[in-house]
Design an enzyme around this catalytic site. Structure first.
Site, PDB file in Angstrom:
ATOM      1  N   THR A 185       0.822  -1.211   0.000  1.00  0.00           N
ATOM      2  CA  THR A 185       0.000   0.000   0.000  1.00  0.00           C
ATOM      3  C   THR A 185       0.852   1.256   0.000  1.00  0.00           C
ATOM      4  OG1 THR A 185      -0.089  -0.077   2.408  1.00  0.00           O
ATOM      5  CG2 THR A 185      -1.898  -1.100   1.216  1.00  0.00           C
TER       6      THR A 185
ATOM      7  N   SER B 246       4.143   6.942  11.163  1.00  0.00           N
ATOM      8  CA  SER B 246       3.072   6.916  10.178  1.00  0.00           C
ATOM      9  C   SER B 246       3.543   7.370   8.817  1.00  0.00           C
ATOM     10  CB  SER B 246       1.916   7.781  10.679  1.00  0.00           C
ATOM     11  OG  SER B 246       1.627   8.785   9.726  1.00  0.00           O
ATOM     12  N   LYS B 247       3.042   6.674   7.832  1.00  0.00           N
ATOM     13  CA  LYS B 247       3.356   6.964   6.449  1.00  0.00           C
ATOM     14  C   LYS B 247       3.065   8.424   6.111  1.00  0.00           C
ATOM     15  CE  LYS B 247       0.816   4.220   4.005  1.00  0.00           C
ATOM     16  NZ  LYS B 247       0.301   2.937   3.502  1.00  0.00           N
ATOM     17  N   ARG B 248       1.991   8.932   6.682  1.00  0.00           N
ATOM     18  CA  ARG B 248       1.559  10.286   6.351  1.00  0.00           C
ATOM     19  C   ARG B 248       2.429  11.357   6.985  1.00  0.00           C
ATOM     20  NH1 ARG B 248      -3.991  11.818   7.872  1.00  0.00           N
ATOM     21  NH2 ARG B 248      -3.051  13.778   7.283  1.00  0.00           N
TER      22      ARG B 248
END
Length: 483
Positions: free
Chosen positions: A13, A241-243
């Site tokens: 993802t 977190s990816k964000r």
RNA sequence: GGUCCCAUCGUCUAGUGGCCUAGGACAUCACCCUCUCAAGGUGGAGGCACGGGUUCGAAUCCCGUUGGGACUGCCA
């Protein structure tokens, strides 16, 4: 008795997350500890909406770049749907599953005053016919408790009463993660499930599913032993977190981190090699690693420390390897790989490999990241030095001594023997005539020639830059003052 | 809110009842080295969350408090 079979099961993802890399690393350690250990790669791509094909290749190549190569796979979870469907059917027939017609809103509404957490099992005994819109839920035992055998934390016991009747298959019939993952682990004969702590809460469900599958199908497979690694956190102590956080291994490669430095640093998060030395080869980690020794608490992902380690790995590289490793940043056109988001400010025509080779040893001991090289040597390859206006102002523009020194240097440098030692002596003399020590005397020279206040040793830089270009830059600096 | 997990310097960790006056690493400070910047060397500051037990003895075992985290999806 055969060796351990572990699997790394990323979901494609996004980019390759450093937390995933650490999970892969610890799995890989266990596999490599035994001659017959197996490191299996399974791409968990059953959520078509969130998966993208390009991520799959990215994750695999980043993983390989770090040095982990699968012994089996890569397998696609989406290739196993027949097995998942069969498991759903077997479980349904054996009464472990029941259709549920509740919508998400209804489930939410029913949560109000129920005793069990989550879904209250409203449809459990309603004999809802299976059909469009009905998901399949697991008939969780109301009594007893489920124990997760965890090598890191010991036995984690959860009362079955607090486990809701969770959804096992979508209304489309497709198995969800909890089931698909278990079916695949059973088929792959996984012995150790080593994954992030975020999976701990749903592990009891998976064990329940595992045992139900053994009973329903008659294919009794030993439940694996688990190891839930503490999560990696940011400065706010929240899970990376990816964000929010820079977590892509790919971006660290772009910045010029070496695989050995990354894996060494990652091995230090939640674990540590014996003795006082932290910079250790992977072979030592493989020898010493034990899941039982992994720490229980979240670890802060400290970029500064990783950068420091990277500097150590860069410095110990033989010159040839350093040259080769830095090619993607200094001469990408001659390299088979190049960072995605950066190209040197100079052109292939202006780049001079011989000069780079000569100055490289002095640069090597000054950078922590290979990407830092560019700013350190750009003045060699740019037609005009990249001026830092503040530095120019301070050392030349508003400093009459600096201007005088440059004027004098213009004469002296025109005839002095062009080697670093003689340039060094000449500059000392130039400074003395103006009452300046070398520290003061080199500043305007450095700024005029390199455009900066910091950089590689000056006299070697002048030698390699050459007399003509040096004199030209001094003249240009002086002209800049005048006009 | 509920379930579960966790708690040693700012950070990552060593420590598994006496070896702890708690060790190392990063970061930080000072000094040395030095043409700048690094690197390197030397030294310093800095921690067992709190309260009860158990024990001759606890950072280490037990309980509680406090604090933090994960999860709580027809995602994985």
């Amino acid at each position: 008795m055969s060796g351990p079979r572990v699997r790394f099961a990323p979901s494609p993802t996004g980019y390759f997350h450093v937390g995933s890399a650490r999970t892969a690393l610890f799995n890989w350690f266990i596999a490599r500890q035994s001659a017959d250990g197996v490191f299996l790669l399974r791409i968990e791509d059953t959520d078509a909406e969130r998966n993208r094909e390009e991520w799959v290749d990215g994750i695999i190549s980043a993983m390989h770049w770090l040095g982990f190569v699968e012994d089996e796979g890569p397998f696609r979870q989406s290739d196993n749907t027949a097995a998942h469907d069969a498991a759903v059917t077997a479980l349904l027939e054996a009464w472990y599953l029941y259709p549920c017609a509740c919508t998400a809103d209804e489930v939410q509404a029913r949560k109000g005053d129920n005793k069990t957490p989550g879904y209250d099992g409203f449809c459990r005994d309603r004999a809802v016919p299976r059909g469009p819109g009905t998901a399949l839920r697991f008939r969780t035992p109301r009594e007893g408790a489920t124990t997760v055998p965890d090598l890191i934390r010991g036995d984690v016991v959860t009362s079955n009463a607090v486990i809701e009747d969770f959804v096992v298959a979508r209304s489309s019939g497709a198995a969800l993660f909890a089931l698909a993952n278990v079916v695949d682990d059973r088929n792959d004969r996984i012995t150790h499930v080593i994954r992030g702590e975020e999976h701990l809460p749903n592990t009891p469900k998976q064990i329940l599913l595992w045992e139900a599958l053994s009973a329903a199908t008659g294919n009794v497979v030993q439940v694996p032993v688990y190891a839930h690694l503490p999560v990696l956190v940011n400065e706010q102590r929240k899970k990376l977190s990816k964000r929010r956080d820079p977590v892509a291994v790919e971006s660290y490669r772009d910045q010029g981190y070496l695989p050995a430095a990354i894996t060494n640093y990652l091995s230090l998060l939640g674990w540590s090699p014996r003795g006082d030395e932290e910079k250790v080869p992977l072979s030592t980690c493989i020898e010493q690693f034990r899941l039982e020794d992994v720490s229980h608490s979240p670890a802060f992902f400290d970029l500064k420390k990783m950068a420091h380690l990277n500097g150590e790995y860069i410095r110990e590289l033989p010159l040839e390897e350093f040259l080769e490793a830095s090619a993607p940043w200094v001469s990408p056109w001659a390299s088979n790989w190049q960072p995605t988001d950066r190209t040197p400010p100079w052109t292939a025509a202006d780049f001079d490999g011989d000069t780079w080779r000569r100055i490289a040893p002095l640069v090597q001991e000054r950078v922590a990241l290979l990407g830092d090289i560019v700013e350190m040597v750009d003045f060699f390859f740019l037609p005009v030095a990249p001026f830092d206006e503040a530095a120019f102002d301070k050392t030349i523009g508003r400093d009459e001594n600096g201007q005088a020194l440059l004027s004098n240097a213009l004469e002296v440098f025109a005839t002095v023997e062009w080697t670093a030692p003689t340039l060094h002596q000449a500059t000392v003399a130039l400074g003395e005539s103006l009452g300046l020590n070398l520290r003061k005397a080199q500043a305007p020279l450095r700024c005029a020639v390199t455009g900066r206040t910091v950089g590689p040793p000056l006299f070697e830089s002048l030698e390699y830059l050459g007399r003509d270009r040096t004199l030209t830059r001094i003249r240009e600096a002086l002209a800049k003052v005048a006009g």
